[in-house]
Design an enzyme around this catalytic site. Structure first.
Site, PDB file in Angstrom:
ATOM      1  CE1 TYR A  19      -3.728   2.483   0.890  1.00 51.41           C
ATOM      2  CE2 TYR A  19      -2.252   3.276   2.599  1.00 51.41           C
ATOM      3  CZ  TYR A  19      -3.397   3.423   1.840  1.00 51.41           C
ATOM      4  OH  TYR A  19      -4.201   4.528   2.034  1.00 51.41           O
ATOM      5  CE  LYS A  42       2.392   5.152   8.319  1.00 51.52           C
ATOM      6  NZ  LYS A  42       1.001   5.232   8.659  1.00 51.52           N
ATOM      7  CG  ASP A  67       5.855   3.685   0.662  1.00 52.20           C
ATOM      8  OD1 ASP A  67       6.204   4.321   1.684  1.00 52.20           O
ATOM      9  OD2 ASP A  67       4.660   3.497   0.353  1.00 52.20           O
TER      10      ASP A  67
HETATM   11  N1  HOZ Z   1      -3.348   3.383   6.373  1.00 51.95           N
HETATM   12  C1  HOZ Z   1      -3.051   3.281   7.764  1.00 51.95           C
HETATM   13  C2  HOZ Z   1      -2.633   1.911   8.137  1.00 51.95           C
HETATM   14  N2  HOZ Z   1      -1.640   1.326   7.312  1.00 51.95           N
HETATM   15  C3  HOZ Z   1      -4.230   3.678   8.612  1.00 51.95           C
HETATM   16  C4  HOZ Z   1      -4.256   5.117   8.844  1.00 51.95           C
HETATM   17  C5  HOZ Z   1      -5.310   5.568   9.849  1.00 51.95           C
HETATM   18  O1  HOZ Z   1      -6.425   5.071   9.843  1.00 51.95           O
HETATM   19  O2  HOZ Z   1      -5.005   6.418  10.658  1.00 51.95           O
END
Ligand code: HOZ
Length: 434
Positions: free
Chosen positions: A144, A267, A239
């Protein structure tokens, strides 16, 4: 545990926010529960709206490497805000941040700040296309890279959790330029290069897959990607939105000894604020406007308050390399405990770990790619999640996410979680035998 306040908030939220949440995984849908609404966090602990307290293994999905509400993140933040919290002009602190990132990550010679990991990957892909003059990209099934159109093809994280790995709204025209290979399988990559000669701009990969659960790369996989991309005139994009400054100060690439052409970050670099970045070889980065023809921009990019929190975090990590060994040791302790519990109870499960990133998969394993990830029993995971929550452990509300340990977690926290895990696995095994 009571969740009355969370339920009331979720009911209110559902009337005004789609699905009641601002990011799908938070809805707890795949574990069949209403979400826990966070009220406050302190160190390794999170308190919900009903004053239940949990050992938190979500940790905001990665940014909180020092745990919740660490004074490190916020040092001097009030002064920074009082000075003016956005200008739409360049500031000195953006230069400090860029210098810090360039200094930390070997492959990054120039870097541009954005506001999220999604923006970072989306911009890096546009840049790779502009630089190579090619249109197609390769990504891996189950990886992802945020929610830009061309990357929502056979992706992971929430898209996998909610059964829409290729999102509605992504046009066929866009999807056709995204070629999908199998993680840990170099032959699948070679085959795509062979059938699309001189058409592939880049390969984008999570050096440690973290969005289909944690799936580490096999020995030689990243080296192979480096070689294939180089031989075919394509760029390699790492990534490192999750792994950057998490598995090591220099990212996964520093542990693997690989130099990608471009790297995406997010992050941790924001210290909990919405920050992303992409950077890499100077000759590629110079293709960006205003010097080059690839356009990319953002009113709040490099926001001074966000930069302050991010820099506070990075400076601390640079001065405290023991954070990484401590987190890894805790993750190893957890891994050992979980494996012993699996053996003791006979539950069909396996543990994947890379540095401080861990996932307990409800399948016998080995779990090395999307296909093996999908053999996991998500129903078992849901029951496991509910029992762990009830016993005071906030695990990710999906089988397809990683556990994040922070510097605020202690061996005692991990041991409590291992004990709860034993109780949960025993319960699952007893239910099975009934
Ligand atoms: N896409 C995030 C986990 N891989 C979740 C982000 C969120 O819901 O804060």
């Amino acid at each position: 545990m009571k969740h009355q306040q969370s339920e009331t908030l979720f009911a209110r939220a559902g009337k005004v926010i789609p699905g009641g949440v601002n990011s799908p995984v938070r809805a707890f849908g795949s574990v069949g529960m209403t979400p826990v609404f966070a009220e406050r966090g302190e160190g390794a602990y999170l308190m919900d709206a009903d004053t239940n307290i949990y050992i938190d293994y979500i940790n905001s999905w990665g940014p909180l490497i020092l745990g919740h509400a660490s004074p490190v993140y916020t040092k001097g933040i009030e002064t920074a805000m009082m000075r003016g919290n956005t200008y739409g002009l360049p500031t000195g602190i953006e230069v400090d941040m860029a210098e810090t990132i360039v200094d930390a990550v070997d492959s990054i010679e120039k870097v541009r700040m954005v506001n999220s990991g999604t923006e970072a990957t989306m911009s890096a892909i546009r840049l790779a296309r502009g630089f190579t003059g090619r249109e197609k990209i390769i990504k891996f099934e189950g990886c992802y890279h945020g929610h830009a159109d061309g990357l929502l093809v056979k992706s992971g994280s929430g898209t996998l959790t909610f059964g829409v790995p290729t999102s509605a709204g992504v046009t066929e025209g866009t999807a056709k330029d995204t070629l999908v290979a199998t993680y840990n399988d170099l032959d699948s990559v070679k085959a795509l290069f062979k059938s699309n000669p001189d058409e592939i701009a880049c390969v984008i990969v999570e050096p440690v897959a973290g969005n289909m659960g944690v799936v580490p790369p096999k020995k030689g996989f990243m080296e192979g990607l480096r070689e294939i991309t180089e031989n075919n005139g394509a760029l390699l994009i790492f990534d490192e939105v999750i792994t950057g400054f998490r598995v090591a100060y220099g990212g996964a690439q520093s542990l693997m000894g690989i130099k990608p052409d471009l790297t995406c970050l997010g992050k941790i670099i924001g210290g909990g604020m919405p920050v992303g970045a992409f950077g890499g070889r100077a000759d590629i980065m110079d293709y960006l406007a205003p010097d080059g023809p690839v356009y990319q921009a953002g009113t709040l990019s490099g926001n001074p308050v966000a930069m302050k929190m991010g820099l506070n975090t990075l400076n601390y990590l640079k001065d405290h390399p023991e954070v990484y060994t401590n987190i890894e040791n805790l993750a190893k302790r957890l891994e050992k405990g979980l494996k012993a519990n699996i053996k003791k109870t006979g539950v069909k499960a396996t543990v994947n770990r890379y540095a401080g990133m861990t996932t307990l998969f409800f399948t016998e394993g080995p779990v090395t790619d999307f296909g093996s990830v999908m053999t996991s029993d998500t129903d078992l995971y849901s029951r496991y999640f509910a029992k762990m929550l009830d016993d005071g452990n906030l695990m990710p509300p999906s089988q397809f996410e990683g556990i994040f340990i922070s510097a605020a977690h202690t061996a005692d926290d991990i041991d409590k979680t291992i004990a709860c895990n034993l109780a949960a696995l025993t319960m699952l095994q007893e239910e099975k035998n009934d």
